[in-house]
Design an enzyme around this catalytic site. Structure first.
Site, PDB file in Angstrom:
ATOM      1  N   THR A 212       0.820  -1.205   0.000  1.00  0.00           N
ATOM      2  CA  THR A 212       0.000   0.000   0.000  1.00  0.00           C
ATOM      3  C   THR A 212       0.856   1.258   0.000  1.00  0.00           C
ATOM      4  O   THR A 212       1.990   1.250   0.473  1.00  0.00           O
ATOM      5  CB  THR A 212      -0.917   0.036   1.233  1.00  0.00           C
ATOM      6  N   ASN A 214       1.295   4.520   1.790  1.00  0.00           N
ATOM      7  CA  ASN A 214       0.955   5.124   3.080  1.00  0.00           C
ATOM      8  C   ASN A 214       1.027   6.643   2.903  1.00  0.00           C
ATOM      9  O   ASN A 214       2.101   7.210   2.748  1.00  0.00           O
ATOM     10  CB  ASN A 214       1.946   4.647   4.145  1.00  0.00           C
ATOM     11  N   GLU A 260      -4.087   4.386   3.737  1.00  0.00           N
ATOM     12  CA  GLU A 260      -3.254   3.534   2.894  1.00  0.00           C
ATOM     13  C   GLU A 260      -4.063   3.048   1.694  1.00  0.00           C
ATOM     14  O   GLU A 260      -5.201   2.590   1.853  1.00  0.00           O
ATOM     15  CB  GLU A 260      -2.739   2.332   3.691  1.00  0.00           C
TER      16      GLU A 260
END
Length: 317
Positions: A212, A214, A260
């Site tokens: 992901t 962030n 995220e």
């Protein structure tokens, strides 16, 4: 679109113009009606259109610590206003001294001496001047003295999100805070967006097979309630379907809230250090702690499937 920061940036030879004033946070559909009418009236009169807004938010200066969550940063508002055909954007630094200007002094200092207003377009709840003493009636009365006309645009929500209430940034923030990003999107006229720089997190998503981005969000950003959402991640001008997680990551006893975004079906993305945008289309599920990592992975797989289907359906509509 010209962009001015403070009255001193306005060209000295600036002529008559059509002006609208407001915080315009989010540039939602109500704002779009007001700004759109200002642009239209300016073209009818053959003069430029100007939007006047403030930085920081007036409430933070008048009541420190009360800064509302923002639906859009100034650069995003400018993009949206330019898309509506606005000719110039004036961002006034809002100071304690500026907040003490009487309604009449504000009109003279900004609208008359600098922008030479020919017409002023506002919503019905427009307030200005010290202690918000000025309203559209005061604006109109002063217009008779200073040779500008005033037009008021009424704003109401027709869809389910507002329940018949007027369009407002306050309502939109409330919907975002509740996780109702679809309702917020109905008022905004587009999905709610969160922006920021991609920073390194715990990288657990990468370890689990769902890397992901962030996103370190901008100050005072209106962030949706904890949960999983379908939407898009935009980086370097590329818009990618995404499954988005907001919360503290209870599976791993997290403490800090984070945003995220997992770019669906994308491999090998390196977004660290990039400024990205995350658009929230639809709520998928609440944030929860699962009995095992395997159960978490199953749920994440389902989240991605639902996010893919929702974004595909939206793009196809």
């Amino acid at each position: 679109m010209q962009r001015w920061r403070g009255l001193e940036d306005i060209p000295q030879d600036w002529g008559r113009s059509v002006v609208t004033i407001g915080s315009y946070d989010g540039v939602h559909r109500g704002h779009q009606l007001i700004i759109g009418r200002a642009v239209e009236r300016a073209r009818e009169l053959g003069v430029p259109s100007v939007v006047v807004t403030f930085d920081p938010h007036p409430s933070e200066v008048v009541r420190p610590g009360s800064h509302p969550p923002l639906l859009a940063p100034h650069h995003r508002r400018a993009e949206l206003m330019a898309g509506l055909g606005v000719d110039a954007l004036l961002i006034l630094p809002f100071t304690l001294e500026f907040s003490k200007l009487s309604p009449a002094d504000f009109i003279v200092k900004v609208l008359v001496d600098k922008l030479h207003a020919r017409a002023v377009i506002e919503g019905p709840n427009f307030r200005f001047g010290h202690k918000a003493a000025g309203n559209v009636a005061v604006l109109s009365d002063l217009g008779a003295s200073y040779d500008y006309e005033v037009e008021v645009v009424d704003l109401y929500v027709s869809g389910a999100a507002g329940g018949g209430d007027p369009f407002s940034s306050t309502l939109t923030r409330r919907l975002v805070a509740a996780g109702d990003v679809e309702g917020a999107g109905e008022i905004l006229g587009r999905p709610h967006r969160v922006e920021g720089v991609v920073v390194r997190g715990a990288q657990r998503g990468r370890e689990l097979g769902f890397p992901t981005a962030n996103v370190e969000t901008l100050p005072h950003t209106a962030i949706p309630a904890d949960g999983v959402y379908a939407g898009w991640l935009t980086a370097d001008g590329e818009r990618m379907p995404a499954a988005i997680s907001v919360g503290t990551n209870p599976q791993f006893e997290g403490v800090d809230r984070s945003v995220e975004a997992y770019a669906i079906d994308r491999v090998g993305l390196d977004l660290y250090g990039l400024h990205v945008a995350v658009d929230f289309l639809s709520y998928v599920r609440g944030m929860q702690k699962f009995e095992s990592i395997e159960a978490l992975l199953d749920a994440m797989g389902d989240d991605v499937k639902r996010a893919r289907a929702l974004t595909e359906s939206y793009d196809a509509s």
